[in-house]
Write a protein that holds these residues in place. Sequence first.
Motif, PDB file in Angstrom:
ATOM      1  N   VAL A   1       0.806  -1.219   0.000  1.00 45.37           N
ATOM      2  CA  VAL A   1       0.000   0.000   0.000  1.00 45.37           C
ATOM      3  C   VAL A   1       0.842   1.275   0.000  1.00 45.37           C
ATOM      4  CG1 VAL A   1      -2.076  -1.011   1.010  1.00 45.37           C
ATOM      5  CG2 VAL A   1      -0.257  -0.198   2.518  1.00 45.37           C
ATOM      6  N   ARG A   2       2.166   1.141   0.177  1.00 41.72           N
ATOM      7  CA  ARG A   2       3.042   2.311   0.113  1.00 41.72           C
ATOM      8  C   ARG A   2       4.455   1.861  -0.218  1.00 41.72           C
ATOM      9  NH1 ARG A   2       4.117   6.179   5.298  1.00 41.72           N
ATOM     10  NH2 ARG A   2       4.541   4.113   6.177  1.00 41.72           N
ATOM     11  N   GLY A   3       5.130   2.628  -1.083  1.00 44.20           N
ATOM     12  CA  GLY A   3       6.524   2.336  -1.389  1.00 44.20           C
ATOM     13  C   GLY A   3       6.680   1.123  -2.282  1.00 44.20           C
ATOM     14  N   SER A   4       7.856   0.490  -2.188  1.00 42.27           N
ATOM     15  CA  SER A   4       8.132  -0.679  -3.019  1.00 42.27           C
ATOM     16  C   SER A   4       8.967  -1.686  -2.247  1.00 42.27           C
ATOM     17  CB  SER A   4       8.856  -0.279  -4.309  1.00 42.27           C
ATOM     18  OG  SER A   4      10.142   0.233  -4.031  1.00 42.27           O
ATOM     19  N   LEU A   5       8.784  -2.953  -2.597  1.00 45.84           N
ATOM     20  CA  LEU A   5       9.500  -4.063  -1.984  1.00 45.84           C
ATOM     21  C   LEU A   5       9.980  -5.011  -3.076  1.00 45.84           C
ATOM     22  CD1 LEU A   5       6.961  -4.946   0.847  1.00 45.84           C
ATOM     23  CD2 LEU A   5       9.246  -3.998   1.227  1.00 45.84           C
ATOM     24  N   VAL A   6      11.105  -5.668  -2.826  1.00 46.60           N
ATOM     25  CA  VAL A   6      11.536  -6.763  -3.688  1.00 46.60           C
ATOM     26  C   VAL A   6      11.197  -8.060  -2.963  1.00 46.60           C
ATOM     27  CG1 VAL A   6      13.480  -7.927  -4.789  1.00 46.60           C
ATOM     28  CG2 VAL A   6      13.356  -5.425  -4.776  1.00 46.60           C
ATOM     29  N   VAL A   7      10.299  -8.837  -3.561  1.00 44.96           N
ATOM     30  CA  VAL A   7       9.888 -10.122  -3.001  1.00 44.96           C
ATOM     31  C   VAL A   7      10.475 -11.216  -3.889  1.00 44.96           C
ATOM     32  CG1 VAL A   7       7.943 -11.602  -2.388  1.00 44.96           C
ATOM     33  CG2 VAL A   7       7.766  -9.123  -2.064  1.00 44.96           C
ATOM     34  N   THR A   8      11.278 -12.076  -3.287  1.00 49.52           N
ATOM     35  CA  THR A   8      11.916 -13.165  -4.025  1.00 49.52           C
ATOM     36  C   THR A   8      11.224 -14.471  -3.663  1.00 49.52           C
ATOM     37  OG1 THR A   8      14.021 -11.989  -4.011  1.00 49.52           O
ATOM     38  CG2 THR A   8      14.093 -14.346  -4.506  1.00 49.52           C
ATOM     39  N   ILE A   9      10.665 -15.147  -4.670  1.00 51.14           N
ATOM     40  CA  ILE A   9       9.902 -16.379  -4.470  1.00 51.14           C
ATOM     41  C   ILE A   9      10.559 -17.478  -5.298  1.00 51.14           C
ATOM     42  CG2 ILE A   9       7.658 -17.502  -4.691  1.00 51.14           C
ATOM     43  CD1 ILE A   9       6.367 -14.737  -4.546  1.00 51.14           C
ATOM     44  N   ASP A  10      11.013 -18.511  -4.620  1.00 54.89           N
ATOM     45  CA  ASP A  10      11.688 -19.630  -5.297  1.00 54.89           C
ATOM     46  C   ASP A  10      12.795 -19.131  -6.235  1.00 54.89           C
ATOM     47  OD1 ASP A  10      10.178 -21.561  -4.003  1.00 54.89           O
ATOM     48  OD2 ASP A  10       8.624 -21.577  -5.546  1.00 54.89           O
ATOM     49  N   GLY A  11      13.550 -18.134  -5.759  1.00 53.30           N
ATOM     50  CA  GLY A  11      14.690 -17.634  -6.513  1.00 53.30           C
ATOM     51  C   GLY A  11      14.392 -16.558  -7.526  1.00 53.30           C
ATOM     52  N   SER A  12      13.112 -16.257  -7.787  1.00 54.92           N
ATOM     53  CA  SER A  12      12.750 -15.222  -8.757  1.00 54.92           C
ATOM     54  C   SER A  12      12.366 -13.945  -8.023  1.00 54.92           C
ATOM     55  CB  SER A  12      11.573 -15.685  -9.630  1.00 54.92           C
ATOM     56  OG  SER A  12      11.935 -16.807 -10.407  1.00 54.92           O
ATOM     57  N   ALA A  13      13.050 -12.841  -8.352  1.00 56.46           N
ATOM     58  CA  ALA A  13      12.809 -11.566  -7.686  1.00 56.46           C
ATOM     59  C   ALA A  13      11.718 -10.785  -8.416  1.00 56.46           C
ATOM     60  CB  ALA A  13      14.094 -10.750  -7.635  1.00 56.46           C
ATOM     61  N   HIS A  14      10.839 -10.165  -7.624  1.00 53.88           N
ATOM     62  CA  HIS A  14       9.751  -9.368  -8.163  1.00 53.88           C
ATOM     63  C   HIS A  14       9.695  -8.050  -7.392  1.00 53.88           C
ATOM     64  CE1 HIS A  14       8.074 -13.092 -10.002  1.00 53.88           C
ATOM     65  NE2 HIS A  14       8.494 -13.650  -8.874  1.00 53.88           N
ATOM     66  N   GLU A  15       9.638  -6.930  -8.107  1.00 48.51           N
ATOM     67  CA  GLU A  15       9.456  -5.649  -7.438  1.00 48.51           C
ATOM     68  C   GLU A  15       7.964  -5.355  -7.333  1.00 48.51           C
ATOM     69  OE1 GLU A  15      10.793  -0.949  -7.521  1.00 48.51           O
ATOM     70  OE2 GLU A  15      11.199  -2.222  -9.268  1.00 48.51           O
ATOM     71  N   LEU A  16       7.500  -5.198  -6.108  1.00 48.81           N
ATOM     72  CA  LEU A  16       6.102  -4.885  -5.864  1.00 48.81           C
ATOM     73  C   LEU A  16       5.992  -3.429  -5.429  1.00 48.81           C
ATOM     74  CD1 LEU A  16       5.921  -8.008  -5.863  1.00 48.81           C
ATOM     75  CD2 LEU A  16       4.227  -7.810  -4.025  1.00 48.81           C
ATOM     76  N   THR A  17       5.317  -2.636  -6.249  1.00 45.37           N
ATOM     77  CA  THR A  17       5.023  -1.254  -5.898  1.00 45.37           C
ATOM     78  C   THR A  17       3.598  -1.188  -5.354  1.00 45.37           C
ATOM     79  OG1 THR A  17       4.347  -0.838  -8.174  1.00 45.37           O
ATOM     80  CG2 THR A  17       6.625  -0.342  -7.601  1.00 45.37           C
ATOM     81  N   ALA A  18       3.122   0.018  -5.024  1.00 46.82           N
ATOM     82  CA  ALA A  18       1.778   0.165  -4.463  1.00 46.82           C
ATOM     83  C   ALA A  18       0.750  -0.514  -5.372  1.00 46.82           C
ATOM     84  CB  ALA A  18       1.444   1.630  -4.276  1.00 46.82           C
ATOM     85  N   GLY A  19      -0.084  -1.341  -4.768  1.00 47.47           N
ATOM     86  CA  GLY A  19      -1.037  -2.147  -5.532  1.00 47.47           C
ATOM     87  C   GLY A  19      -0.512  -3.525  -5.869  1.00 47.47           C
ATOM     88  N   GLY A  20       0.784  -3.778  -5.584  1.00 46.30           N
ATOM     89  CA  GLY A  20       1.372  -5.086  -5.842  1.00 46.30           C
ATOM     90  C   GLY A  20       0.798  -6.149  -4.930  1.00 46.30           C
ATOM     91  N   TYR A  21       0.615  -7.344  -5.483  1.00 46.39           N
ATOM     92  CA  TYR A  21      -0.063  -8.449  -4.799  1.00 46.39           C
ATOM     93  C   TYR A  21       0.734  -9.717  -5.057  1.00 46.39           C
ATOM     94  CZ  TYR A  21      -4.188 -11.494  -3.707  1.00 46.39           C
ATOM     95  OH  TYR A  21      -5.073 -12.422  -3.195  1.00 46.39           O
ATOM     96  N   ALA A  22       1.012 -10.472  -4.007  1.00 48.41           N
ATOM     97  CA  ALA A  22       1.712 -11.749  -4.155  1.00 48.41           C
ATOM     98  C   ALA A  22       1.004 -12.815  -3.332  1.00 48.41           C
ATOM     99  CB  ALA A  22       3.163 -11.629  -3.703  1.00 48.41           C
ATOM    100  N   PHE A  23       0.810 -13.973  -3.927  1.00 50.97           N
ATOM    101  CA  PHE A  23       0.307 -15.140  -3.200  1.00 50.97           C
ATOM    102  C   PHE A  23       1.467 -16.097  -2.980  1.00 50.97           C
ATOM    103  CE2 PHE A  23      -1.077 -19.616  -3.412  1.00 50.97           C
ATOM    104  CZ  PHE A  23      -1.777 -19.667  -2.212  1.00 50.97           C
ATOM    105  N   VAL A  24       1.661 -16.521  -1.730  1.00 47.63           N
ATOM    106  CA  VAL A  24       2.773 -17.394  -1.366  1.00 47.63           C
ATOM    107  C   VAL A  24       2.209 -18.677  -0.755  1.00 47.63           C
ATOM    108  CG1 VAL A  24       4.917 -17.596  -0.085  1.00 47.63           C
ATOM    109  CG2 VAL A  24       4.170 -15.344  -0.886  1.00 47.63           C
ATOM    110  N   PRO A  25       2.326 -19.805  -1.438  1.00 48.72           N
ATOM    111  CA  PRO A  25       1.799 -21.072  -0.900  1.00 48.72           C
ATOM    112  C   PRO A  25       2.596 -21.534   0.320  1.00 48.72           C
ATOM    113  CG  PRO A  25       2.263 -21.217  -3.261  1.00 48.72           C
ATOM    114  CD  PRO A  25       2.912 -19.974  -2.767  1.00 48.72           C
ATOM    115  N   PRO A  26       2.059 -22.502   1.064  1.00 43.59           N
ATOM    116  CA  PRO A  26       2.788 -23.032   2.224  1.00 43.59           C
ATOM    117  C   PRO A  26       4.067 -23.735   1.792  1.00 43.59           C
ATOM    118  CG  PRO A  26       0.884 -24.409   1.727  1.00 43.59           C
ATOM    119  CD  PRO A  26       0.752 -23.182   0.880  1.00 43.59           C
ATOM    120  N   GLY A  27       5.099 -23.631   2.633  1.00 42.75           N
ATOM    121  CA  GLY A  27       6.350 -24.311   2.363  1.00 42.75           C
ATOM    122  C   GLY A  27       7.205 -23.683   1.288  1.00 42.75           C
TER     123      GLY A  27
END
Length: 277
Positions: free
Chosen positions: A97-123
């Motif tokens: 909802v503010r700013g930006s984050l780098v979310v790395t999932i299974d080795g792949s980096a994604h920049e999430l800015t405001a409005g960014g959405y990530a679903f992360v399964p268990p494990g």
Amino acid sequence: MTTPRYSTPVGGLPAQTDLTTDRAVFTEAYAVLPRGTMRDIVTSSLPFWDDTRLWVIARPLSGFAETFSQYIVEVSPGGGSDRPELDPAAEGVLFVVRGSLVVTIDGSAHELTAGGYAFVPPGTDWRVRNTSGAVATFHWVRKAYERVEGIDVPEPFVTNEVDVPGGEMPGTDGRWTTQRFVDPLDVRHDMHVNIVNFEPGGVIPFPETHVMEHGLYVLEGKAVYLLNNDWVEVQEGDFLWLRAFCPQACYAGGPGRFRYLLYKDVNRHAKLSRQLV
């Protein structure tokens, strides 16, 4: 689509001259945490998170949320975690909802800015870091994933709400829409975290009374919400919890849009208790 905007906690502490009375309500059927309750003195920290604080706005608790937890997480520049989730059974949704984050999932980096959405399964192997020079804020909704034999766990995905069109609710002429981030018929998913939108004057025209538990964070605007027997004014920055079967409806009476991030548990059998004889 109108450019989205999002409310974030103001923190700080009210002046000693301010009135103490506010709209905070906690009942057996629902709770309202107004934005004024999200102050510096009620923040928390987590293991293995650097330069981060958070507001816990829902947690599994007798008489409160039963199926999920929800945090508003504020990450300072350089902060984040390489071990964000310690529960191998937990799935999660991140919504920036503010700013930006780098979310790395299974080795792949994604920049999430405001409005960014990530679903992360268990494990899942994932991490999050604020590589920018400004504070970043995101919602983190967590649930213990309910596995079903013969049904695969859903894959992780990353998107932004601007790329997710709103589906018009029947008979509303676009005054009430829902942005669904997963297919409602995909039974691999046992929770939905969507965005609900109302144009001024839009309404939920009947008291919804259903099995899903709700967490509802107001991203923008104001409305009057029916919670059980009470009509309650709510505004951007407020959080609402609704127990399953709590009657609910709303009227968007403000001059602009009314929007909220909505959690609900879905697509699983009701759990049945077993009594020893």
